[in-house]
Design a protein around this motif. Sequence first.
Motif, mmCIF file in Angstrom:
data_model
loop_
_atom_site.group_PDB
_atom_site.id
_atom_site.type_symbol
_atom_site.label_atom_id
_atom_site.label_comp_id
_atom_site.label_asym_id
_atom_site.label_seq_id
_atom_site.Cartn_x
_atom_site.Cartn_y
_atom_site.Cartn_z
ATOM 1 N N TRP A 1 0.813 -1.215 0.000
ATOM 2 C CA TRP A 1 0.000 0.000 0.000
ATOM 3 C C TRP A 1 0.847 1.265 0.000
ATOM 4 C CZ3 TRP A 1 1.545 2.698 4.201
ATOM 5 C CH2 TRP A 1 2.095 1.971 5.252
ATOM 6 N N LEU A 2 2.139 1.124 0.303
ATOM 7 C CA LEU A 2 2.985 2.292 0.539
ATOM 8 C C LEU A 2 3.224 3.097 -0.733
ATOM 9 C CD1 LEU A 2 4.654 3.897 2.562
ATOM 10 C CD2 LEU A 2 6.554 2.293 2.189
ATOM 11 N N ASN B 1 7.988 -4.099 13.220
ATOM 12 C CA ASN B 1 7.449 -4.418 11.896
ATOM 13 C C ASN B 1 5.948 -4.179 11.770
ATOM 14 O OD1 ASN B 1 9.851 -5.035 10.635
ATOM 15 N ND2 ASN B 1 9.742 -7.232 11.107
ATOM 16 N N ALA B 2 5.294 -3.831 12.855
ATOM 17 C CA ALA B 2 3.885 -3.431 12.759
ATOM 18 C C ALA B 2 3.734 -2.200 11.879
ATOM 19 C CB ALA B 2 3.326 -3.151 14.155
ATOM 20 N N VAL B 3 4.807 -1.429 11.722
ATOM 21 C CA VAL B 3 4.750 -0.190 10.952
ATOM 22 C C VAL B 3 4.402 -0.441 9.487
ATOM 23 C CG1 VAL B 3 7.160 -0.067 10.190
ATOM 24 C CG2 VAL B 3 5.938 2.041 10.739
ATOM 25 N N TRP B 4 4.672 -1.662 8.998
ATOM 26 C CA TRP B 4 4.430 -1.970 7.588
ATOM 27 C C TRP B 4 3.006 -2.439 7.324
ATOM 28 C CZ3 TRP B 4 8.398 0.329 5.882
ATOM 29 C CH2 TRP B 4 9.645 0.188 6.478
ATOM 30 N N GLU B 5 2.179 -2.543 8.368
ATOM 31 C CA GLU B 5 0.843 -3.116 8.213
ATOM 32 C C GLU B 5 -0.190 -2.127 7.689
ATOM 33 O OE1 GLU B 5 -0.285 -4.893 11.888
ATOM 34 O OE2 GLU B 5 1.477 -6.217 11.980
ATOM 35 N N SER B 6 -0.025 -0.844 7.984
ATOM 36 C CA SER B 6 -1.061 0.125 7.629
ATOM 37 C C SER B 6 -0.486 1.531 7.622
ATOM 38 C CB SER B 6 -2.211 0.051 8.642
ATOM 39 O OG SER B 6 -3.080 1.157 8.525
ATOM 40 N N PRO C 1 4.878 6.528 11.570
ATOM 41 C CA PRO C 1 5.170 7.542 12.587
ATOM 42 C C PRO C 1 5.025 8.948 12.018
ATOM 43 C CG PRO C 1 7.215 6.643 11.729
ATOM 44 C CD PRO C 1 6.097 5.828 11.122
ATOM 45 N N THR C 2 4.661 9.883 12.883
ATOM 46 C CA THR C 2 4.682 11.284 12.508
ATOM 47 C C THR C 2 6.111 11.801 12.627
ATOM 48 O OG1 THR C 2 4.322 12.066 14.767
ATOM 49 C CG2 THR C 2 2.359 11.563 13.433
ATOM 50 N N GLU C 3 6.352 13.009 12.114
ATOM 51 C CA GLU C 3 7.694 13.586 12.257
ATOM 52 C C GLU C 3 8.034 13.798 13.729
ATOM 53 O OE1 GLU C 3 10.481 16.985 10.144
ATOM 54 O OE2 GLU C 3 8.312 17.240 10.126
ATOM 55 N N GLN C 4 7.046 14.176 14.522
ATOM 56 C CA GLN C 4 7.270 14.318 15.961
ATOM 57 C C GLN C 4 7.670 12.977 16.573
ATOM 58 O OE1 GLN C 4 7.446 16.688 18.222
ATOM 59 N NE2 GLN C 4 7.526 15.283 19.979
#
Length: 378
Positions: free
Chosen positions: A194-195, A347-352, A357-360
């Motif tokens: 989706w990325l 690796n949860a970051v690749w799910e949706s 993450p935001t820049e903050q």
Amino acid sequence: MSRNESAPPRPQLVNWEIAASTAASLTPAGPTMKPAEIARAVENIRRLADDSVAHVHAISRLDAARDLRDSELLVIDRASWSRANAHSFRTLLEPALDQLAASRPEVMRSASLALGGTLTGVQLGTILAFLSSKVLGQYDPFVPSRHGQGGRLMLVAPNMIAVERELNVDPSDFRLWVCLHEQTHRVQFAAAPWLRDHMTSHIGELTSGLMDKADSLSERLGAAVKNLASAAPRSRDAAVETREGPRDGGVLSMLQGPEDKARLSHLTAVMSLLEGHANVVMDGVDGSIVPSVKTIRRRFNARGTSRGPLEKLIRQLMGLDAKMRQYSDGSRFVRRVVSQTGMDGFNAVWESAAYLPTEQEIHAPDEWIDRMSLRRHG
């Protein structure tokens, strides 16, 4: 006669052919090598790139590394890299340009349109020529490969050879080390299919916003070109940058309203994530995989201090010094998250897209961990 046959061709807001030809003509020559040497180097780089995938899988724990058939690997020269990026930028820019033509038809009637398209083509070609001798490799997710909807991993052989010679390091070790970073980008987009569309959408919105707010067509297109050169995914540069320069995006910052800044902030966070993760994987190897890795890291990281004043000025104006900080900012984020949650938690970051993450949060990883409820207990 059909409408398409009777209507005159729409003028080019960016002359893409001139962009590609300008880049090719201005691209500096690479290292001097005999044809047989070039052939051996290309074969070696390709083999090491293939070998690196297993290491990326072991370190990243992303099963997407098991099947990358939807994308392709290319070992190319500088001119080919420039032409490929002209094509990629065209893919990214043309939807926004078409929207501009539909919403601002008076732009299409401008007598200076052809000249403006030529000028912007030259500007883009000049930027690509400058970058063509700096980039070791790049994963381009925006132009489909010959094998499917996956992108193209391009390894720029002359630049890899030039840097390994400059650093006086073992060629095979250096090439494998670089390939670990580049193949990680390929795996990232395979793990998060989706990325690609997510980034395409946000880059398009940012580009359209810049065009709408600039005072003239030339400024709109020039801003878009500089934005894409800074924001589009581009893998590790041929040198680690110093910490010089402002934290804004160079001259691009003068053209941003609040909405543009929010869009750029999101893209900055995503790019920091991608580059930081690739750096962590790249640096996850030890001497058993890359025997001279400590020497390579030390010499590679020291290169930024040797830049000449003209090159430093150009990079600052293009916002590249700020972009290169994404490597260190993103690396700190990934290392902190992995230390607290493990690689599987990260690796949860690749799910949706909602998990990006935001820049903050890039600068405050614990905030992302808390938002995701991933912190280890006990």
